[in-house]
Design an enzyme around this catalytic site. Structure first.
Site, PDB file in Angstrom:
ATOM      1  N   LYS A 103      -7.461   0.080  48.061  1.00 43.14           N
ATOM      2  CA  LYS A 103      -8.186   1.002  47.191  1.00 43.14           C
ATOM      3  C   LYS A 103      -7.549   2.384  47.325  1.00 43.14           C
ATOM      4  CE  LYS A 103     -12.995   2.302  46.842  1.00 43.14           C
ATOM      5  NZ  LYS A 103     -14.304   2.229  47.475  1.00 43.14           N
ATOM      6  N   HIS A 105      -8.911   5.294  46.080  1.00 40.04           N
ATOM      7  CA  HIS A 105      -9.883   6.378  45.942  1.00 40.04           C
ATOM      8  C   HIS A 105     -10.998   6.148  46.974  1.00 40.04           C
ATOM      9  CE1 HIS A 105     -11.324   3.026  43.542  1.00 40.04           C
ATOM     10  NE2 HIS A 105     -12.533   3.467  43.792  1.00 40.04           N
TER      11      HIS A 105
END
Ligand code: OMP
Length: 213
Positions: A103, A105
């Site tokens: 991921k 973010h």
């Protein structure tokens, strides 16, 4: 075979998790049986499964610091094991899992939950040829942690590259134990004792003669 192993096999058959027929495995082998842990698909079934994993783990005596569930199937299995260890064995231990895609973010990264540090106990469903578990070892080694061992539901007891089983090769290559709730030998014993299921015995025995150790 221990009582809990017999109960576990009965439970897996009742839930349709352990089935007999014709299945193509990840390794390309055609197997007369298949274990689909995804079919422990109710709250009660998962809770019961977690208790089987926790019992096998406590019986093994393996020392570890954190439980790790590899994506995807290992995630609920590690969670259920962690819950059962806390509720039934008085062991409140950290657990975590990985994402398949990192991921970029929020908290970022591909690991979620407790950090992988110290001795990591991997919880997964099945080992056949050992390919999946070798990928997991790269994640653990990449974090600078050590693998304490692997806990699986079913050891299919299949040959690896040479004379050893795939699991024995994993144990040798990574110097760690692999513990299972039940093995193919237990399944064969169960089939031999069950009047209804006995008819599957010869196909499973023939498969073991071809691919087993
Ligand atoms: P290996 O990577 O060959 O060890 O295969 C392990 C994986 O195969 C498991 O994590 C499962 O995704 C899948 N599998 C089962 O779930 N149940 C089985 O009975 C057999 C397999 C398999 O494809 O070998």
């Amino acid at each position: 075979m221990q009582t809990y192993q017999r109960e576990f096999i009965r439970f897996a058959i009742e839930r349709g998790v352990l089935r007999f027929g014709e299945f193509t495995l990840k390794s390309g082998r055609t197997s007369p049986y298949f274990f689909n842990a995804g079919l422990f698909d109710s709250g009660l079934a998962l809770a019961r499964l977690g208790r089987f994993y926790a019992s096998a783990l406590v019986d093994s005596g393996i020392a570890f610091d954190v439980l790790f569930g590899p994506a995807y199937k290992g995630i609920p299995l590690a969670a259920a094991t962690a819950v059962a260890l806390a509720e039934h064995h008085g062991l409140d231990l950290p657990w975590g899992f990985n994402r398949k895609e990192a991921k970029d973010h929020g908290e970022g990264g591909s690991l979620v939950g407790a950090p992988l540090s110290g001795r990591v106990l991997i919880v997964d469903d099945v080992i056949t040829a050992g390919t999946a578990i070798r990928e997991v070892m790269q994640i653990i080694q990449g974090q600078g942690a050590q693998a304490a061992g692997v806990l699986i539901a079913l050891n299919r007891q299949e040959r690896g590259q040479g004379v050893l089983s795939a699991i024995q090769e994993v144990e040798r290559d990574f110097a760690m134990p692999v513990v299972s709730i039940a093995s193919l030998s237990d399944v064969l014993e169960y089939l031999a004792e069950d009047a209804q299921l006995k008819r599957h015995l010869s196909a499973v025995e023939a498969y073991r003669a071809q691919y087993g150790i």
